[in-house]
Write a protein that holds these residues in place. Structure first.
Motif, PDB file in Angstrom:
ATOM      1  N   ALA A   1     -14.002 -10.262  15.320  1.00  0.00           N
ATOM      2  CA  ALA A   1     -14.131  -9.584  16.615  1.00  0.00           C
ATOM      3  C   ALA A   1     -15.386 -10.015  17.360  1.00  0.00           C
ATOM      4  O   ALA A   1     -15.620  -9.567  18.471  1.00  0.00           O
ATOM      5  CB  ALA A   1     -14.131  -8.075  16.411  1.00  0.00           C
TER       6      ALA A   1
ATOM      7  N   GLN B   1      -5.743  -9.870  14.146  1.00  0.00           N
ATOM      8  CA  GLN B   1      -5.931  -8.467  14.506  1.00  0.00           C
ATOM      9  C   GLN B   1      -4.617  -7.770  14.794  1.00  0.00           C
ATOM     10  O   GLN B   1      -4.580  -6.566  15.017  1.00  0.00           O
ATOM     11  CB  GLN B   1      -6.839  -8.382  15.735  1.00  0.00           C
ATOM     12  CG  GLN B   1      -8.166  -9.057  15.496  1.00  0.00           C
ATOM     13  CD  GLN B   1      -9.058  -9.035  16.719  1.00  0.00           C
ATOM     14  OE1 GLN B   1      -9.307  -7.986  17.287  1.00  0.00           O
ATOM     15  NE2 GLN B   1      -9.524 -10.192  17.141  1.00  0.00           N
ATOM     16  N   GLU B   2      -3.529  -8.534  14.817  1.00  0.00           N
ATOM     17  CA  GLU B   2      -2.235  -7.915  15.094  1.00  0.00           C
ATOM     18  C   GLU B   2      -1.776  -7.099  13.909  1.00  0.00           C
ATOM     19  O   GLU B   2      -2.065  -7.419  12.763  1.00  0.00           O
ATOM     20  CB  GLU B   2      -1.202  -8.993  15.413  1.00  0.00           C
ATOM     21  CG  GLU B   2      -1.305  -9.529  16.815  1.00  0.00           C
ATOM     22  CD  GLU B   2      -0.205 -10.519  17.145  1.00  0.00           C
ATOM     23  OE1 GLU B   2       0.923 -10.308  16.714  1.00  0.00           O
ATOM     24  OE2 GLU B   2      -0.502 -11.501  17.827  1.00  0.00           O
ATOM     25  N   ALA B   3      -0.993  -6.048  14.203  1.00  0.00           N
ATOM     26  CA  ALA B   3      -0.539  -5.166  13.129  1.00  0.00           C
ATOM     27  C   ALA B   3       0.318  -5.932  12.133  1.00  0.00           C
ATOM     28  O   ALA B   3       0.313  -5.646  10.951  1.00  0.00           O
ATOM     29  CB  ALA B   3       0.227  -3.986  13.721  1.00  0.00           C
TER      30      ALA B   3
ATOM     31  N   LYS C   1     -12.032   0.150  -2.718  1.00  0.00           N
ATOM     32  CA  LYS C   1     -13.029   0.502  -1.698  1.00  0.00           C
ATOM     33  C   LYS C   1     -13.850  -0.729  -1.314  1.00  0.00           C
ATOM     34  O   LYS C   1     -14.144  -0.951  -0.136  1.00  0.00           O
ATOM     35  CB  LYS C   1     -13.978   1.575  -2.232  1.00  0.00           C
ATOM     36  CG  LYS C   1     -13.308   2.885  -2.571  1.00  0.00           C
ATOM     37  CD  LYS C   1     -14.366   3.899  -2.997  1.00  0.00           C
ATOM     38  CE  LYS C   1     -13.812   4.899  -3.975  1.00  0.00           C
ATOM     39  NZ  LYS C   1     -14.856   5.654  -4.655  1.00  0.00           N
TER      40      LYS C   1
ATOM     41  N   GLU D   1       0.831  -1.203   0.000  1.00  0.00           N
ATOM     42  CA  GLU D   1       0.000   0.000   0.000  1.00  0.00           C
ATOM     43  C   GLU D   1       0.871   1.260   0.000  1.00  0.00           C
ATOM     44  O   GLU D   1       0.556   2.247  -0.665  1.00  0.00           O
ATOM     45  CB  GLU D   1      -0.914   0.025   1.234  1.00  0.00           C
ATOM     46  CG  GLU D   1      -1.712  -1.244   1.453  1.00  0.00           C
ATOM     47  CD  GLU D   1      -2.862  -1.369   0.464  1.00  0.00           C
ATOM     48  OE1 GLU D   1      -3.488  -0.349   0.186  1.00  0.00           O
ATOM     49  OE2 GLU D   1      -3.107  -2.486  -0.024  1.00  0.00           O
ATOM     50  N   ASP D   2       1.953   1.207   0.753  1.00  0.00           N
ATOM     51  CA  ASP D   2       2.833   2.377   0.824  1.00  0.00           C
ATOM     52  C   ASP D   2       3.528   2.610  -0.516  1.00  0.00           C
ATOM     53  O   ASP D   2       3.692   3.749  -0.954  1.00  0.00           O
ATOM     54  CB  ASP D   2       3.884   2.185   1.924  1.00  0.00           C
ATOM     55  CG  ASP D   2       3.256   2.170   3.302  1.00  0.00           C
ATOM     56  OD1 ASP D   2       2.229   2.836   3.463  1.00  0.00           O
ATOM     57  OD2 ASP D   2       3.782   1.501   4.196  1.00  0.00           O
TER      58      ASP D   2
ATOM     59  N   GLN E   1     -13.231  -5.147   6.305  1.00  0.00           N
ATOM     60  CA  GLN E   1     -13.889  -4.701   7.526  1.00  0.00           C
ATOM     61  C   GLN E   1     -14.934  -5.719   7.980  1.00  0.00           C
ATOM     62  O   GLN E   1     -15.066  -6.000   9.174  1.00  0.00           O
ATOM     63  CB  GLN E   1     -14.537  -3.330   7.294  1.00  0.00           C
ATOM     64  CG  GLN E   1     -15.165  -2.725   8.526  1.00  0.00           C
ATOM     65  CD  GLN E   1     -14.136  -2.525   9.631  1.00  0.00           C
ATOM     66  OE1 GLN E   1     -13.099  -1.928   9.447  1.00  0.00           O
ATOM     67  NE2 GLN E   1     -14.425  -3.063  10.817  1.00  0.00           N
TER      68      GLN E   1
ATOM     69  N   THR F   1      -8.626  -5.917   8.782  1.00  0.00           N
ATOM     70  CA  THR F   1      -8.126  -4.763   8.048  1.00  0.00           C
ATOM     71  C   THR F   1      -6.621  -4.625   8.144  1.00  0.00           C
ATOM     72  O   THR F   1      -6.007  -4.009   7.289  1.00  0.00           O
ATOM     73  CB  THR F   1      -8.762  -3.475   8.600  1.00  0.00           C
ATOM     74  OG1 THR F   1      -8.651  -3.506  10.021  1.00  0.00           O
ATOM     75  CG2 THR F   1     -10.222  -3.376   8.222  1.00  0.00           C
TER      76      THR F   1
ATOM     77  N   ALA G   1     -13.232  -8.514   9.633  1.00  0.00           N
ATOM     78  CA  ALA G   1     -12.727  -8.045  10.937  1.00  0.00           C
ATOM     79  C   ALA G   1     -13.859  -8.056  11.957  1.00  0.00           C
ATOM     80  O   ALA G   1     -13.652  -8.450  13.111  1.00  0.00           O
ATOM     81  CB  ALA G   1     -12.141  -6.648  10.804  1.00  0.00           C
ATOM     82  N   ASP G   2     -15.044  -7.629  11.526  1.00  0.00           N
ATOM     83  CA  ASP G   2     -16.190  -7.607  12.440  1.00  0.00           C
ATOM     84  C   ASP G   2     -16.522  -9.007  12.931  1.00  0.00           C
ATOM     85  O   ASP G   2     -16.793  -9.213  14.116  1.00  0.00           O
ATOM     86  CB  ASP G   2     -17.414  -6.999  11.727  1.00  0.00           C
ATOM     87  CG  ASP G   2     -17.266  -5.498  11.533  1.00  0.00           C
ATOM     88  OD1 ASP G   2     -16.387  -4.907  12.185  1.00  0.00           O
ATOM     89  OD2 ASP G   2     -18.026  -4.930  10.726  1.00  0.00           O
TER      90      ASP G   2
ATOM     91  N   VAL H   1      -6.825 -13.619  17.471  1.00  0.00           N
ATOM     92  CA  VAL H   1      -5.936 -12.526  17.874  1.00  0.00           C
ATOM     93  C   VAL H   1      -4.911 -12.243  16.785  1.00  0.00           C
ATOM     94  O   VAL H   1      -4.625 -11.097  16.444  1.00  0.00           O
ATOM     95  CB  VAL H   1      -5.243 -12.862  19.207  1.00  0.00           C
ATOM     96  CG1 VAL H   1      -4.243 -11.778  19.577  1.00  0.00           C
ATOM     97  CG2 VAL H   1      -6.272 -13.029  20.307  1.00  0.00           C
ATOM     98  N   LEU H   2      -4.388 -13.303  16.212  1.00  0.00           N
ATOM     99  CA  LEU H   2      -3.373 -13.165  15.169  1.00  0.00           C
ATOM    100  C   LEU H   2      -3.891 -12.288  14.028  1.00  0.00           C
ATOM    101  O   LEU H   2      -3.156 -11.460  13.488  1.00  0.00           O
ATOM    102  CB  LEU H   2      -3.022 -14.556  14.637  1.00  0.00           C
ATOM    103  CG  LEU H   2      -2.000 -14.601  13.512  1.00  0.00           C
ATOM    104  CD1 LEU H   2      -0.627 -14.274  14.042  1.00  0.00           C
ATOM    105  CD2 LEU H   2      -1.989 -15.967  12.865  1.00  0.00           C
TER     106      LEU H   2
END
Lengths: 463, 353
Positions: free
Chosen positions: A436, A273-275, A422, A88-89, A429, A216, A432-433, A270-271
Motif C-alpha cells: 500500500a 489487495q483484491e478480495a 497470529k 480459514e472457514d 499485514q 491480508t 500489505a503495508d 492492486v491484484l
C-alpha cells in the motif's frame, strides 16, 4: 418464581455444556460393535474444491471399506461430510465441531493447525484415542519419511497420519520468456537475478512480470507463498531458538524485496489487495499475463492442470516452467543453502469424541494403505506420504519428480505452534503495508508492535 | 390510535350522517387520506359515512381491571410462557452469552480454547486502544451516514414523491424493480455487483470509459455506500409512499395556490406531516446498516482494512483470527452504539409527540 429457576438452570446448563466439557478418551469403546457408522470430514466437494478427492472418497473409499468390513461380519456405514470452503472457514467449522463434541470420526486438517487444535484439546494423541500398542503396530509408518511424519506430530507425540506433502518453486511462463528474449531454461541464482529477469519481462505489454503473494486478503497464502520462502532466503526461520522473528534485518530485507517488486512496477499492487486476488493471479497466469509466480506444486497439479484445473492451461506441459527459489544471494539461505523452499501438507486425525475409536483407526489405516493412496491419485501424480507409492507415480511427472528430488531435501516446515497464526497474520499485514506504499522500515516497526502484542515481548527476537 | 380517535369523534361529536362530521376535527382528515380515489366533491359524505361505520365497533372500550382477560394469572402466564421462552432462548441468552464471552480470553483454538479465563474489561480497553477498531468505527459511521441516513432516505423519498402521480401500472413496475434489489439474496446481488465493478470488462469501467479500474480496491467505501443505498432503498420508498398518503391533499393544494415550488412544498407542507415516519425510518435503516454484513461479500474488508466496517471486523477477528473473546467485546460495543443511536431517535420522536 419457579419459572426463573428453570430459566436460570437451563442457562447454567448451556453455559456448562458450551465451555468445560472434556470427555475421557476410551480406546476400547464399542470395540466389538457389529453395526458401526463412521463419518469422514474433508474440505472436498463433488464438482467443487478438491473434486477429485471427493470423487475418490465416494466411489472408491466408501464401497471398498464397507465391503472389507462386511467380510469381517461388520455392518459399516461410512458417511462423507463434504465441504467446499476456504481454508480459514473450514478450519473454523472443524474447530467449532470439535469444541461442541461433534464432528466426523476421521477429520482432515491442514498440518499447520495441529498445534493449536492439540493445545485446545480438540484433538488428542493417537495413543490416547486408539491405544499405543494399536498405533505402533501399524506397518505403514515405515513407509512414511520422518520429516513427513512430523506433519502429524506435536510436541513429540503422534496426532494423525499425514496425507502427503508439497514444495514451493518459481513457476514461469516460457512463452513470455521467449517473447522477451530470455532463455526458456531458467534458474535464477539470487533475488537480483529474479528482479533483473522481471525487469526484462516488463517490456511485454499487458504482462505483469512477477507476482509474490502479499497482503491480508490472501491469508496464509501470503505467508506460505511469499514471506516464508523469502525469509528462508535471508537465512532466517520465522521461529528459531524459541523466539519469533521481530523487526529483524531479515524481515526488513523481505519487506524490501516486496517494495522493489510492487513499487517498481514489476508486480501488480492492486491484484494483491483484491478480495479474490489469488484466484485472479491464477487466471492471469493461465492467460499468459503473469511472467513469474511463486506457488506450491498444487498450482501445477490442480490449477493449470489441462483437464481438471481451476485455471486450465491446455499447453501447460510445454509453456509452464519451474525453477528452485533462490536465496537472497548464493549461500545466504537458511542452513547456508543456495536455494530454499517451504512445505506443508494435510493430516487425518481421529476425533477424540468418536463412538468407535478402534474402527476409526482401522478406517484411517485403510485410507493410508498403499492401495488406497495409489487409487486416490487416479492416474494423476502427487507427492504422497508413502515412499513406495511415490517411487511408482512420480516417475511420470517431471514437475513433481523435481519437487520430490530437488525441493524436499532443502525444504522447511512451519512451526506447529499455537501462536503461529497470529505471527502469520502480522506478517501478512506488514506486506500489505508495503504494497500500500509504506516504507519497509515503517512496516517493520508496526509489525514488531503487533507481534509483541500477540505473543509477548519475551518471545520476539530483534536486531 | 388514529382510528380509535376517529371512531369516538364520529358518533360523539356530530352523529352519523351529519354533513358537518367531515369537517369536525383533524381526525377525519386522516381518514380521507386512507381512502384511495376520494375526490374533493365526495369528501363530506363519504368521510362521514366512514366514521359512522367505524364508530360502533370501537364505541365500547373493554373494561379495565386487574384481570382484563378473565384468564387468571396462571393461565395468562401459560399463554405467554412459550413466547417468553423463545425470546429468552434466542434473544436474551445469546446477548448475555456475548457479554460473558466478551470478558474472557476465549479463542477457537490454542490453550485459551481449552480453559478460557475471565480477563474482565481487558478486551474492551484493548478494543478502544486498537487502531483497527477505531478505523472500523469510523468506517461504520461513514457507511451509516452515507448509505442509510442520506442515501436510502433521500433516494427512497425521491422515488416515493416522484412515483406518486405516475400511472399505477408504471408505478408498480418501477416499485417492483426497486423491491427486487431488496429481496434478492445477498450473494446473488454481490455477484452481480462484481460483474459491474470488475476490473476486467466490468460494466462500470466500460460505461465510464475507464477499463482496468479496480473500483472495489480504489474506492471501496464509495462502492459500499452506493451499493447499500441501491440495495436498501426499497424499504424507505415503501414507507414514504404510505407516509405521503397522510399528507392532506388540501394542504398541498393550498401550497400550490400560494405559489410554492416543489422544494418549498416538501419542506413546509409535506415534511411536518411525515416527520415521525422520517425518524422511524432513519432509526431502522441506521441500525440495519450498522449491523450489515453484506460489505464482506464485496470487499472482505479490504484492501488493507479500507472497508472493514464493524460487523466485518467482528467476523474476521472471531472466525479468521479465532479471537472469540475479543470479537464478542467488540460486538458488545457495537450493541452499545446501537442502543445510543436508538435512544437519540426515541428522544427526538418523543419531543415531536
Amino acid at each position: 418464581m419457579r419459572r426463573t429457576t428453570v430459566v436460570l438452570l437451563s442457562v447454567a446448563g448451556l453455559l456448562a455444556g458450551c465451555l468445560g466439557q472434556d470427555r475421557e478418551a476410551d480406546p476400547t469403546r464399542n470395540a466389538d460393535a457389529k453395526d458401526i457408522t463412521l463419518t469422514l470430514t474433508a474440505n472436498a466437494v463433488a464438482g467443487g474444491k478438491n473434486a477429485a478427492g471427493a470423487e475418490w472418497i465416494t466411489n472408491w473409499v466408501i464401497p471398498r471399506f464397507t465391503e472389507a468390513q462386511r467380510a469381517k461380519g461388520v455392518n459399516a456405514t461410512v458417511r462423507f461430510e463434504q465441504n467446499g470452503a476456504g481454508d480459514e472457514d473450514y478450519k473454523t467449522k472443524v474447530a467449532l465441531d470439535f469444541k461442541t463434541g461433534g464432528g466426523g470420526d476421521v477429520v482432515e486438517l491442514d498440518g499447520i493447525w495441529l498445534g493449536e487444535f492439540a493445545q485446545a484439546g480438540h484433538v488428542k494423541p493417537l495413543d490416547e484415542v486408539v491405544g499405543g500398542a494399536e498405533v505402533d503396530a501399524w506397518d505403514g509408518w515405515g513407509r512414511i519419511p520422518d520429516a513427513v511424519q512430523g506433519l502429524g506430530e506435536f510436541e513429540g507425540r503422534r496426532y494423525g497420519v499425514p496425507m502427503g506433502t508439497d514444495g514451493r518453486v518459481l513457476f514461469y511462463n516460457k512463452e513470455l520468456f521467449a517473447r522477451a528474449g530470455l532463455p526458456t531454461d531458467w534458474q535464477p541464482r539470487s533475488w537480483d537475478d529474479v528482479l533483473a529477469t522481471a525487469t526484462r519481462l516488463k517490456a511485454l505489454p499487458g504482462v505483469w512480470p512477477l507476482q509474490l503473494n502479499a497482503g491480508t486478503a490472501m491469508g496464509e497464502a501470503t505467508t506460505m507463498q511469499g514471506v516464508l520462502p523469502a525469509l528462508a532466503g535471508t537465512g532466517a526461520l520465522v521461529h528459531d531458538n524459541g523466539k519469533w522473528q521481530g523487526a529483524t534485518a531479515a524481515v526488513k530485507d523481505v519487506l524490501g524485496l516486496y517494495q522493489r517488486i510492487y513499487r517498481d512496477g514489476l508486480g501488480d499492487p492492486v491484484l494483491q489487495q483484491e478480495a479474490k486476488g489469488r484466484e485472479r493471479s491464477f487466471e492471469l497466469f493461465a492467460e499468459d499475463r503473469i511472467g513469474i509466480l511463486l506457488e506450491g506444486d498444487y498450482f501445477w497439479r490442480s490449477v493449470v492442470e489441462p483437464r481438471n484445473g481451476v485455471a486450465k492451461m491446455a499447453d501447460r506441459d510445454t509453456t509452464v516452467g519451474w525453477a528452485l527459489i533462490p536465496a537472497r544471494a548464493p549461500g545466504t539461505g537458511v542452513g547456508g543453502q543456495d536455494f530454499v523452499s517451504m512445505s506443508g501438507g494435510g493430516v487425518r486425525v481421529v476425533n477424540p469424541n468418536t463412538r468407535y475409536p478402534g474402527q476409526a483407526w482401522e478406517f484411517l489405516r485403510f485410507l493410508n494403505s498403499a492401495e488406497a493412496v495409489k487409487s486416490s491419485l487416479s492416474g494423476r501424480a502427487q507427492i504422497t506420504q508413502r515412499t513406495d507409492v511415490n517411487e511408482e507415480v512420480l516417475a511420470g511427472d517431471p514437475m513433481l519428480g523435481f519437487v520430490a528430488q530437488r525441493v524436499l531435501p532443502i525444504t522447511r516446515y512451519r512451526p506447529g505452534l499455537a501462536d503461529y497464526p497470529k505471527v502469520s497474520a502480522a506478517l501478512q499485514q506488514a506486506t500489505a503495508d508495503v504494497v500500500a506504499g509504506r516504507s519497509p522500515d515503517d512496516a517493520a516497526r508496526s509489525y514488531q508492535e503487533a507481534l509483541v502484542k500477540a505473543v509477548g515481548e519475551d518471545s520476539v527476537a530483534v536486531g | 390510535m388514529r382510528s380509535a380517535d376517529r371512531g369516538r369523534a364520529g358518533p360523539g361529536a356530530a352523529g352519523p350522517g351529519s354533513a358537518d362530521s367531515g369537517r369536525a376535527g383533524p381526525a377525519p382528515t386522516g381518514a380521507r387520506g386512507d381512502g384511495p380515489g376520494l375526490t374533493d366533491a365526495g369528501f363530506a359524505n363519504s368521510g362521514a359515512a366512514d366514521s359512522g361505520r367505524a364508530g360502533p365497533a370501537l364505541a365500547a372500550p373493554p373494561a379495565i381491571g386487574r384481570d382484563p382477560t378473565g384468564l387468571g394469572v396462571a393461565r395468562a402466564v401459560g399463554f405467554v410462557a412459550p413466547a417468553l421462552l423463545l425470546i429468552g432462548l434466542f434473544l436474551v441468552f445469546p446477548a448475555l452469552w456475548t457479554l460473558y464471552i466478551g470478558i474472557t480470553d476465549y479463542q477457537l483454538t490454542g490453550p485459551a480454547a481449552a480453559s478460557p479465563s475471565v480477563v474482565g474489561a481487558d478486551n474492551f480497553t484493548t478494543a478502544l486502544d486498537d487502531p483497527l477498531f477505531t478505523n472500523s468505527l469510523w468506517l461504520t459511521a461513514l457507511f451509516v451516514l452515507g448509505s442509510a441516513v442520506v442515501g436510502q432516505n433521500a433516494l427512497g423519498f425521491a422515488l416515493a414523491w416522484l412515483l406518486r402521480r405516475v400511472r399505477p401500472g408504471l408505478r408498480r413496475t418501477a416499485e417492483g424493480f426497486v423491491l427486487l434489489a431488496w429481496i434478492l439474496p445477498g450473494p446473488v446481488v454481490a455477484y452481480l455487483w462484481f460483474a459491474v465493478l470488475s476490473r476486467d470488462g466490468g460494466t462500470l469501467g466500460l460505461l465510464l470509459d475507464r477499463p482496468g479500474t479496480a473500483w472495489l480496491v480504489e474506492y471501496p467505501m464509495a462502492c459500499l455506500v452506493v451499493f447499500n443505498t441501491w440495495r436498501g432503498t426499497a424499504f424507505s420508498m415503501l414507507l414514504y409512499t404510505s407516509a405521503l398518503a397522510v399528507v392532506p391533499p388540501s394542504h398541498l393544494e393550498t401550497a400550490r395556490l400560494a405559489g410554492a415550488g416543489g422544494w418549498q412544498t416538501v419542506r413546509d407542507v409535506v415534511f411536518p406531516h411525515i416527520r415521525g415516519h422520517v425518524l422511524t425510518n432513519t432509526l431502522l435503516i441506521s441500525l440495519w446498516t450498522a449491523n450489515d454484513f453484506t460489505p464482506f461479500l464485496l470487499t472482505a474488508g479490504g484492501p488493507n482494512h479500507g472497508s472493514e466496517v464493524l460487523p466485518v471486523l467482528i467476523y474476521r477477528q472471531a472466525l479468521e483470527g479465532g479471537r472469540l473473546g475479543y470479537a464478542s467485546a467488540v460486538s458488545a460495543l457495537l450493541l452499545l452504539g446501537n442502543l445510543v443511536v436508538a435512544l437519540v431517535y426515541l428522544r427526538l420522536l418523543r419531543r415531536r409527540a
